[in-house]
Design a protein around this motif. Structure first.
Motif, PDB file in Angstrom:
ATOM      1  N   GLN A 241       0.836  -1.202   0.000  1.00 62.68           N
ATOM      2  CA  GLN A 241       0.000   0.000   0.000  1.00 62.68           C
ATOM      3  C   GLN A 241       0.872   1.255   0.000  1.00 62.68           C
ATOM      4  O   GLN A 241       0.681   2.182   0.796  1.00 62.68           O
ATOM      5  N   GLY A 242       1.836   1.253  -0.912  1.00 64.05           N
ATOM      6  CA  GLY A 242       2.816   2.334  -0.948  1.00 64.05           C
ATOM      7  C   GLY A 242       2.355   3.539  -1.743  1.00 64.05           C
ATOM      8  O   GLY A 242       1.345   3.532  -2.429  1.00 64.05           O
ATOM      9  N   GLY A 243       3.143   4.589  -1.650  1.00 60.02           N
ATOM     10  CA  GLY A 243       2.919   5.842  -2.360  1.00 60.02           C
ATOM     11  C   GLY A 243       4.078   6.757  -2.064  1.00 60.02           C
ATOM     12  O   GLY A 243       5.068   6.350  -1.459  1.00 60.02           O
ATOM     13  N   CYS A 244       3.949   8.025  -2.468  1.00 60.17           N
ATOM     14  CA  CYS A 244       5.069   8.948  -2.242  1.00 60.17           C
ATOM     15  C   CYS A 244       5.182   9.363  -0.780  1.00 60.17           C
ATOM     16  O   CYS A 244       6.100  10.089  -0.402  1.00 60.17           O
ATOM     17  N   GLN A 277      17.768   4.788   9.763  1.00 59.55           N
ATOM     18  CA  GLN A 277      18.279   3.855  10.761  1.00 59.55           C
ATOM     19  C   GLN A 277      17.999   2.410  10.355  1.00 59.55           C
ATOM     20  O   GLN A 277      18.811   1.517  10.608  1.00 59.55           O
ATOM     21  N   GLU A 278      16.844   2.194   9.728  1.00 67.30           N
ATOM     22  CA  GLU A 278      16.497   0.855   9.243  1.00 67.30           C
ATOM     23  C   GLU A 278      16.252   0.925   7.744  1.00 67.30           C
ATOM     24  O   GLU A 278      15.432   1.717   7.274  1.00 67.30           O
ATOM     25  N   VAL A 279      16.955   0.114   6.983  1.00 68.38           N
ATOM     26  CA  VAL A 279      16.686  -0.048   5.557  1.00 68.38           C
ATOM     27  C   VAL A 279      16.674  -1.548   5.267  1.00 68.38           C
ATOM     28  O   VAL A 279      17.707  -2.213   5.392  1.00 68.38           O
ATOM     29  N   LEU A 280      15.508  -2.072   4.938  1.00 71.69           N
ATOM     30  CA  LEU A 280      15.346  -3.492   4.675  1.00 71.69           C
ATOM     31  C   LEU A 280      15.283  -3.729   3.172  1.00 71.69           C
ATOM     32  O   LEU A 280      14.572  -3.009   2.461  1.00 71.69           O
ATOM     33  N   LYS A 281      16.001  -4.737   2.700  1.00 71.86           N
ATOM     34  CA  LYS A 281      15.971  -5.086   1.281  1.00 71.86           C
ATOM     35  C   LYS A 281      15.832  -6.596   1.124  1.00 71.86           C
ATOM     36  O   LYS A 281      16.394  -7.362   1.901  1.00 71.86           O
ATOM     37  N   GLU A 282      15.079  -6.982   0.093  1.00 72.15           N
ATOM     38  CA  GLU A 282      14.936  -8.392  -0.247  1.00 72.15           C
ATOM     39  C   GLU A 282      14.887  -8.518  -1.763  1.00 72.15           C
ATOM     40  O   GLU A 282      14.419  -7.619  -2.458  1.00 72.15           O
ATOM     41  N   ARG A 303      10.130  -9.322   7.951  1.00 75.90           N
ATOM     42  CA  ARG A 303      11.256  -8.705   8.655  1.00 75.90           C
ATOM     43  C   ARG A 303      10.873  -7.406   9.357  1.00 75.90           C
ATOM     44  O   ARG A 303      11.740  -6.746   9.938  1.00 75.90           O
ATOM     45  N   GLY A 304       9.592  -7.026   9.283  1.00 75.85           N
ATOM     46  CA  GLY A 304       9.153  -5.838  10.009  1.00 75.85           C
ATOM     47  C   GLY A 304       8.832  -4.636   9.164  1.00 75.85           C
ATOM     48  O   GLY A 304       8.643  -3.530   9.689  1.00 75.85           O
ATOM     49  N   ALA A 305       8.721  -4.790   7.841  1.00 77.37           N
ATOM     50  CA  ALA A 305       8.436  -3.651   6.971  1.00 77.37           C
ATOM     51  C   ALA A 305       7.086  -3.021   7.280  1.00 77.37           C
ATOM     52  O   ALA A 305       6.934  -1.795   7.220  1.00 77.37           O
ATOM     53  N   ASP A 306       6.098  -3.862   7.624  1.00 75.16           N
ATOM     54  CA  ASP A 306       4.779  -3.312   7.933  1.00 75.16           C
ATOM     55  C   ASP A 306       4.828  -2.425   9.169  1.00 75.16           C
ATOM     56  O   ASP A 306       4.127  -1.405   9.253  1.00 75.16           O
ATOM     57  N   ARG A 307       5.678  -2.774  10.125  1.00 71.70           N
ATOM     58  CA  ARG A 307       5.847  -1.938  11.326  1.00 71.70           C
ATOM     59  C   ARG A 307       6.446  -0.587  10.960  1.00 71.70           C
ATOM     60  O   ARG A 307       5.996   0.458  11.441  1.00 71.70           O
ATOM     61  N   ILE A 308       7.464  -0.595  10.113  1.00 74.62           N
ATOM     62  CA  ILE A 308       8.103   0.657   9.681  1.00 74.62           C
ATOM     63  C   ILE A 308       7.101   1.535   8.950  1.00 74.62           C
ATOM     64  O   ILE A 308       6.992   2.743   9.232  1.00 74.62           O
ATOM     65  N   LEU A 309       6.348   0.946   8.025  1.00 74.83           N
ATOM     66  CA  LEU A 309       5.407   1.725   7.232  1.00 74.83           C
ATOM     67  C   LEU A 309       4.265   2.262   8.091  1.00 74.83           C
ATOM     68  O   LEU A 309       3.807   3.396   7.888  1.00 74.83           O
ATOM     69  N   ALA A 310       3.813   1.466   9.063  1.00 80.04           N
ATOM     70  CA  ALA A 310       2.747   1.930   9.947  1.00 80.04           C
ATOM     71  C   ALA A 310       3.212   3.148  10.755  1.00 80.04           C
ATOM     72  O   ALA A 310       2.473   4.116  10.937  1.00 80.04           O
ATOM     73  N   ALA A 311       4.473   3.113  11.215  1.00 76.81           N
ATOM     74  CA  ALA A 311       4.998   4.236  11.998  1.00 76.81           C
ATOM     75  C   ALA A 311       5.109   5.478  11.124  1.00 76.81           C
ATOM     76  O   ALA A 311       4.812   6.609  11.594  1.00 76.81           O
ATOM     77  N   VAL A 312       5.502   5.319   9.875  1.00 74.05           N
ATOM     78  CA  VAL A 312       5.615   6.467   8.963  1.00 74.05           C
ATOM     79  C   VAL A 312       4.239   7.079   8.709  1.00 74.05           C
ATOM     80  O   VAL A 312       4.077   8.307   8.759  1.00 74.05           O
ATOM     81  N   ARG A 313       3.257   6.232   8.478  1.00 76.04           N
ATOM     82  CA  ARG A 313       1.900   6.736   8.173  1.00 76.04           C
ATOM     83  C   ARG A 313       1.280   7.446   9.364  1.00 76.04           C
ATOM     84  O   ARG A 313       0.498   8.370   9.200  1.00 76.04           O
ATOM     85  N   GLU A 314       1.629   7.008  10.558  1.00 79.67           N
ATOM     86  CA  GLU A 314       1.085   7.653  11.756  1.00 79.67           C
ATOM     87  C   GLU A 314       1.713   9.024  11.976  1.00 79.67           C
ATOM     88  O   GLU A 314       1.114   9.884  12.598  1.00 79.67           O
TER      89      GLU A 314
END
Length: 314
Positions: A241-244, A277-282, A303-314
């Motif tokens: 559910q990405g975007g800019c 601080q966190e950059v995840l790649k696969e 690996r926790g990407a949904d957690r990172i994105l949820a924090a950004v959206r909040e």
């Protein structure tokens, strides 16, 4: 003659790439005796009007496409030329991607005073970008850099590099290539350091799903390899559910090798925190672009990407 109205944003880059598309479509029309005549209509989008706020704070998806899509739905234009990286995952009902032409260079690049590379920038250098994705990866690679938001079209950002205190700015190489401004590029950023945005370097030609004439014309403009790569990247985008507004990137390459007669794709995706601080790649490979996008996204979610994105959206 059949007159086709082509919608575009009014920036120098948008007009330039639209004129290139029209030139190629005119050639296709002439070669196949389709009798087309093209007219360009400039449309201002929300993303063009709001230039004093970072993209991540403007909110909403489709900042640079909604007004063009409304023009299609209202019948004011027959096709719209977008940068694929601006396209939301879901299109309005009745609209489709009519063609994805051959991709330009998908990499990001850096423009600096004195044509220095990223590694040659001094400690604490001030770098301008409007992208959370670029900012995250730059802060991860060079935590000493000071990242500041810089909005505007390519030409206005280049002017700001000269007129303001920026040591460097980050841009998509494709736009500079399409404008013939390659000489302004100080260095290209390899995907290992800065993974591009989903669809970066590719164009999206959007039209109405029921317009058989346009669909036939645009099918002759499609590049099969680019379309496959973009499908994988956009599948990844849709799953997350990405975007800019979020630091997310993906790039797919299509191999000449094939499995069972189908092209083999390799997709790399990333999700990062805004501070780097966190950059995840696969990465993963496969022949089904949609399934591949979902696979890489799910690997990152594990690996926790949904957690990172949820924090950004909040």
């Amino acid at each position: 003659m059949k007159t086709i109205i082509v919608g575009t944003r009014q920036s120098t880059l948008a007009l330039g790439q639209t004129e290139q598309v029209v030139e190629q479509l005119q050639r296709i029309s002439d070669e196949h005796g389709l009798g087309c005549n093209f007219e360009i209509k400039k449309i201002i989008t929300k993303g063009d009007r709001i230039l004093d706020v970072t993209l991540s704070k403007v909110g909403g998806k489709g900042l640079f496409v909604k007004e063009l899509e409304q023009g299609l739905l209202d019948g004011e234009i027959d096709m719209a030329v977008h940068s694929m990286k601006d396209m939301p995952f879901e299109l309005p009902e009745g609209l489709v991607v009519g063609a994805v032409p051959i991709r330009e260079d998908a990499r990001d690049c850096i423009i600096t005073r004195g044509h220095r590379s990223l590694d040659e920038l001094p400690q604490g250098a001030l770098v301008g970008t409007s992208s959370l994705r670029r900012a995250s990866q730059m802060q991860h690679y060079r935590p000493d850099l000071r990242i500041e938001s810089i909005r505007g079209n390519i030409d206005s950002r280049l002017r700001k590099l000269e007129a303001e205190d920026f040591d460097a700015i980050l841009l998509a190489a494709a736009g500079l290539h399409r404008l013939g401004w390659q000489d302004r590029i100080s260095a290209y950023l390899p995907p290992e350091i800065c993974l591009p945005a989903v669809g970066q370097g590719a164009l999206c030609i959007e039209c109405r799903g029921g317009d058989a004439f346009m669909l036939d014309l645009l099918s002759r403009f499609q590049d099969a390899s680019t379309a496959l790569a973009v499908r994988a990247e956009r599948s990844f985008l849709g799953r997350l559910q990405g975007g800019c507004q979020v630091p997310l990137g993906a790039f797919a390459s299509v191999s000449a090798e094939s499995s069972g007669g189908r092209p083999l794709l390799t997709l790399t995706g990333m999700v990062g925190s805004p501070d780097g601080q966190e950059v995840l790649k696969e990465s993963a490979s496969g022949t089904d672009p949609e399934a591949l996008g979902l696979l890489v996204a799910d690997q990152l979610i594990a690996r926790g990407a949904d957690r990172i994105l949820a924090a950004v959206r909040e």
